[in-house]
Design an enzyme around this catalytic site. Structure first.
Site: not given
Ligand SMILES: NC(=O)C1=CN([C@@H]2O[C@H](COP(=O)(O)OP(=O)(O)OC[C@H]3O[C@@H](n4cnc5c(N)ncnc54)[C@H](OP(=O)(O)O)[C@@H]3O)[C@@H](O)[C@H]2O)C=CC1
Ligand SMILES: CC(C)(CO)C(=O)C(=O)O
Length: 312
Positions: A10-13, A15, A105, A192, A196, A262
């Site tokens: 999961g290479t999003g925000a 990862g 989370n 946490k 949240n 989020s």
């Molecule tokens: N962002 C933050 O600042 C914070 C996030 N979190 C937690 O981290 C976790 C991830 O959140 P976040 O990074 O924000 O979410 P995102 O949506 O930005 O990232 C998730 C990634 O997973 C990818 N994905 C989904 N399905 C697949 C698949 N089948 N194969 C490969 N990749 C896939 C998505 O790609 P695509 O979009 O192309 O589907 C997306 O890039 C959540 O539980 C969130 O609550 C916790 C603290 C802070």
């Molecule tokens: C607490 C915070 C803002 C960042 O750690 C978060 O977990 C969220 O937005 O889901």
């Protein structure tokens, strides 16, 4: 433990941010992508960060776990709404005796992971990070970034600080990511949730940013009452969260830049909400221990309504 290799599922925000920092610091990192695969395999990752922007023109990008090498540490960084995929995508990428690092989370995810893979250590990480994915392979890190790491054992029994936790901490710290180690993962997860549950939930229900919730007396009071119910949830599992921690979280949010949580971003983008991991699981775990959390239940019911309506 020697040099660890990392798989980012999961290479999003989140990862994308931590994975890019690890690669920049010289670690071997493999990234699983979904819709951004073409872009990232050709152009790499862009990280705009308050700590300094950087570009990784080349990354190991995959759109299929079966093409990835098995790694020492598999970082689970999908949204929890996609966790039904874990049975398929975790086993092929984790080495025997490897580590699964859950950075999502919510509560109870480590328990689900240990049922999927044998012969691995599961470590949970609580990420205090404000990061968004603003385009394909383009991450915007707005603030913070610290991770609290704790190792999972059956029923969240505290296991102390282990060599595996220290090895991961070393890599993350070398990459400029602040790490705290906790002996009690469950306590860390409840802490946490003190943030949240109220902010993610109310931001969606009331269409509000964190600063709006904190400047209005009624919503500030509601946030505080919800935090005290999370404290009760923690107590239901034998964990004590001091009142001072709640006051610290309230202060922390007052001093935070105005933030769209989020869950609010997911709602605005018409994506499924992480209601079950963040609100449903804590409710169910407390209920199993004969504790009712009426305010949190009320929040849950409203979120389920909005989540359903958003999906139609
Ligand atoms: N962002 C933050 O600042 C914070 C996030 N979190 C937690 O981290 C976790 C991830 O959140 P976040 O990074 O924000 O979410 P995102 O949506 O930005 O990232 C998730 C990634 O997973 C990818 N994905 C989904 N399905 C697949 C698949 N089948 N194969 C490969 N990749 C896939 C998505 O790609 P695509 O979009 O192309 O589907 C997306 O890039 C959540 O539980 C969130 O609550 C916790 C603290 C802070
Ligand atoms: C607490 C915070 C803002 C960042 O750690 C978060 O977990 C969220 O937005 O889901």
């Amino acid at each position: 433990m020697g040099n660890l290799s990392y798989a980012i599922l999961g290479t999003g925000a989140l990862g994308g941010f931590y994975g890019a920092k690890l690669q920049k610091a010289g670690n071997e990192v493999h990234f699983l992508l979904n819709s951004d695969y073409q872009q990232v395999s050709q152009n790499g990752l862009i990280v705009e960060s308050k700590d300094g922007d950087f570009l990784l023109p080349q990354v190991n990008a995959y759109n299929n776990v079966n093409k990835m090498p098995s790694c020492d540490v598999v970082v689970v960084a999908l949204k929890t709404t996609q966790n039904h995929l874990l049975t398929q995508i975790v086993p092929p990428v984790v080495k025997n005796n490897g580590i699964v690092l859950v950075l999502q989370n919510g509560l109870g995810i480590e328990t689900e992971v240990v049922q999927i893979v044998n012969n691995v250590t599961v470590i949970g990480g609580l990420c205090f990070l404000c990061s968004n994915k603003v385009g394909a392979g383009h991450i915007h890190h707005l603030d913070y970034g610290k991770i609290t790491l704790g190792e999972y054992a059956l029923n969240y029994h505290p296991v102390g600080i282990t060599a595996r936790m220290r090895a991961i901490a070393k890599d993350f710290e070398n990459a400029g990511i602040e790490i705290e180690l906790t002996e009690d993962l469950l306590l860390g997860r409840w802490k946490k949730l003190v943030w949240n549950i109220p902010y993610n939930g109310l931001s969606v229900i009331l269409d509000a940013t964190t600063d709006e919730l904190m400047t209005n007396l009624y919503t500030r009071t509601l946030v505080e009452q919800l935090m005290f119910e999370v404290q009760l949830g923690a107590k239901s599992t034998g964990r004590i969260l001091p009142d001072s921690f709640i006051h610290t979280m309230l202060e922390y949010t007052v001093n935070m830049k105005p933030y769209r949580t989020s869950m609010k971003i997911d709602f605005d983008e018409n994506r499924p909400l992480e209601v079950e991991a963040i609100v449903g699981n804590p409710l169910r775990i407390a209920a199993a221990n004969d504790f009712s959390l009426p305010l949190i239940r009320c929040l849950y019911q409203q979120l389920k309504f909005l989540d359903r309506r958003n999906s139609l």
